[in-house]
Design an enzyme around this catalytic site. Structure first.
Site, mmCIF file in Angstrom:
data_model
loop_
_atom_site.group_PDB
_atom_site.id
_atom_site.type_symbol
_atom_site.label_atom_id
_atom_site.label_comp_id
_atom_site.label_asym_id
_atom_site.label_seq_id
_atom_site.Cartn_x
_atom_site.Cartn_y
_atom_site.Cartn_z
ATOM 1 N N GLY B 29 0.791 -1.226 0.000
ATOM 2 C CA GLY B 29 0.000 0.000 0.000
ATOM 3 C C GLY B 29 0.821 1.273 0.000
ATOM 4 C CB CYS B 238 -26.008 -10.195 -17.442
ATOM 5 S SG CYS B 238 -25.241 -10.105 -19.079
ATOM 6 C CB CYS B 241 -24.413 -14.358 -19.424
ATOM 7 S SG CYS B 241 -23.977 -13.388 -17.973
ATOM 8 C CB CYS B 263 -21.363 -9.101 -17.757
ATOM 9 S SG CYS B 263 -22.333 -10.339 -16.929
ATOM 10 C CB CYS B 269 -20.608 -11.662 -20.440
ATOM 11 S SG CYS B 269 -22.365 -11.500 -20.781
#
Lengths: 271, 277
Positions: B29, B238, B241, B263, B269
């Site tokens: 970080g 979606c 899909c 998606c 997808c």
């Protein structure tokens, strides 16, 4: 019978502080002690070194020489590391900033220096609490509103940005933001500078009440003797970087000994 | 391709970036400065991510590049072509087949595995920047762990909108120490940062900073006790899909108010549709 405490413990021990930008510019060989619960006024004309002294005391600027010792007493250590004495410039910067954040407070002359102008009043008041680790939004908000009430601001304006506030209101907000963590020691640099007289009077009144209620110790820098008389218990008169006279406020203002203090007191305008 | 070193950057530069990356991995970080180079594309197009990818890419690696989750958007296509030309590496659109995935805005829906590296393109690496313009001051704040102001931003959100309205670049605390801006990924993807088996590298080209989350690192999103961190949800599934658990893009299909939700991760997808069909 319980005896009253006559000798208040020393909170801040200032030993021979010198910070010079050039000959006569800054402050030189300043020595004094601040006791718990005391309000010390530092007065003097512009350029007398009083703001420099305040910056050194508040840990913002290292002195050329001398020491600032901060004394804690049993049970007063917020982080409880068991340290009774802290030499402000011998501890690291991390500890110094921590001290400023947790146990001290600083009120700037210009509220724009002390406030975050981009975020709401509530966030300004809550910032020090959040820095201390408070993570409950509802409580932060309650505290914010309580403090706005305390400094005579409309709690309904908690979500307004400080830039929509007047100068006096901004100064009140800055005071609320500083006092919210109940600091033990507060530094104030001309807290009423730039405000008109009626606003000044109300702000002073409020400050005086808060100082008494919370038992604050205050170092107050001002060029305004009226402000000093209202707030300070003890006065230090500075000129050209040096202290020319110290004593109780009334004593100094009613019976000035040093010629410069006499000049200062006699130059006050009375309508 | 003649005239260029493998993966465009010269070896000394790659070495310098790899050293910075090692430091970044060692201090999760923490923003490590590096000597960013001019890349043959404008700042804001992923120069930071491209430099990181260039310095870690091996000749046998398989590269995938996504932009907003999709493999077929401009940024993804141009960066993929770039590495095909200057490194001659094999590329793929399949998340599972890739060794290195350079991404802008998304973490793939498919779970990553140990050994994979995800490279993020970062616009503004400093999470404290919005409230503290001074770089000197923000570095000091990181060093001293003065992170109270991060909650000021979240407080402002709740005060203004009634909930934490930050939906992307949502600040996280890495390994209990550094507060980090996880690039402009939606906060939907924040939980995927936590304990991820893949190595995640972040590069900011304009600001010349890089940082990293090593595999299996603890990553927490900042929040309030009474306003806990939450991810976005959709009422739709979606349209292609039928997924009810992936990040959806709203696509406008005509000028009569027609729209569909699909998606944003095209590979995910397509894989799902292949399985269903």
């Amino acid at each position: 019978m319980k005896k009253p405490v006559l000798e208040r413990p020393v909170l801040l021990d200032v030993q021979d502080i010198t910070r010079l930008y050039g000959p006569g510019k800054g402050c030189e060989a300043i020595d004094f002690q601040l006791h718990a619960g005391e309000v010390l006024g530092i007065v003097g004309e512009s350029g007398s070194g009083k703001s420099t002294l305040l910056r050194v005391l508040a840990g913002l600027e290292a002195p050329d020489a001398g020491r600032v010792i901060y004394r804690r007493h049993a049970g007063e250590d917020v982080l409880d590391r068991g340290e009774a004495e802290l030499d402000l410039y011998a501890i690291g910067e991390a500890r110094r900033r921590e001290l400023l954040r947790l146990e001290w407070g600083l009120v700037h002359q210009n509220p724009r220096d002390g406030l975050r102008m981009g975020v709401s009043a509530g966030a300004n008041i809550g910032e020090r609490l959040m820095a201390q680790g408070q993570r409950h939004y509802g409580q932060l908000r309650e505290t914010g509103q309580a403090w706005m009430h305390q400094v005579e601001l409309d709690p309904g304006r908690i979500d307004d940005a400080p830039r929509t506030f007047s100068g006096g209101m901004q100064q009140r907000l800055q005071i609320a933001r500083t006092l919210v963590t109940r600091p033990r020691l507060v530094f104030m640099d001309e807290p009423t500078g730039g405000l008109d007289v009626s606003v000044q009077a109300r702000l002073l009144d409020m400050l005086r009440t808060l100082v008494r209620q919370m038992g604050l110790s205050v170092v107050l820098v001002t060029h305004d003797l009226a402000v000093a008389r209202l707030l300070a218990h003890r006065l230090m008169v500075m000129r050209r970087g040096q202290v020319v006279e110290t004593g109780l406020t009334d004593q100094i203002l009613d019976d000035p000994q040093h010629e410069y203090t006499q000049l200062l007191v006699s130059s006050v305008l009375t309508p | 391709m003649d005239g260029y070193n493998f993966a465009y950057l010269d070896e000394q530069t790659k070495r310098m970036i790899r050293r910075a990356l090692l430091k970044g991995v060692a201090i999760p970080g923490y923003q490590v400065p590096f000597g960013g180079r001019e890349m043959p594309m404008p700042y804001g197009w992923g120069t930071g991510g491209v430099q990181l990818t260039a310095s870690i890419l091996g000749a046998d690696d398989i590269l995938k590049v996504i932009d907003q989750g999709a493999d077929d958007t401009t940024n993804a296509v141009s960066i993929r072509h770039f590495f095909q030309r200057v490194a001659g590496v094999e590329t793929t659109t399949a998340t599972t087949a890739a060794d290195v995935i350079q991404t802008r805005h998304r973490i793939p829906e498919t779970l990553l595995r140990a050994g994979q590296i995800l490279v993020f393109q970062v616009p503004i690496p400093e999470p404290l920047r919005f409230i503290e313009p001074s770089e000197q001051e923000t570095r000091l704040m990181h060093a001293l762990e003065e992170y109270g102001v991060m909650h000021v931003k979240l407080y402002e959100d709740i005060a203004r909108y009634g909930h934490i309205a930050t939906t992307y670049a949502y600040p996280v605390k890495v390994d209990g120490r550094y507060v980090m801006d996880p690039s402009p990924i939606p906060k939907f993807d924040n939980p995927k940062l936590d304990g991820n088996p893949a190595l995640m590298l972040f590069g900011a080209g304009r600001e010349k900073r890089l940082y990293a989350i090593p595999p299996y690192t603890r990553v927490e999103s900042l929040d309030f006790e009474d306003h806990p961190f939450e991810v976005q949800t959709w009422e739709h599934t979606c349209a292609l899909c039928g997924s009810d658990h992936s990040y959806l893009d709203e696509v406008i299909t005509d000028d009569k108010g027609g729209r569909m939700f699909v998606c944003s991760d095209t590979d995910y997808c397509q894989t799902r549709r292949g399985e269903v069909a």
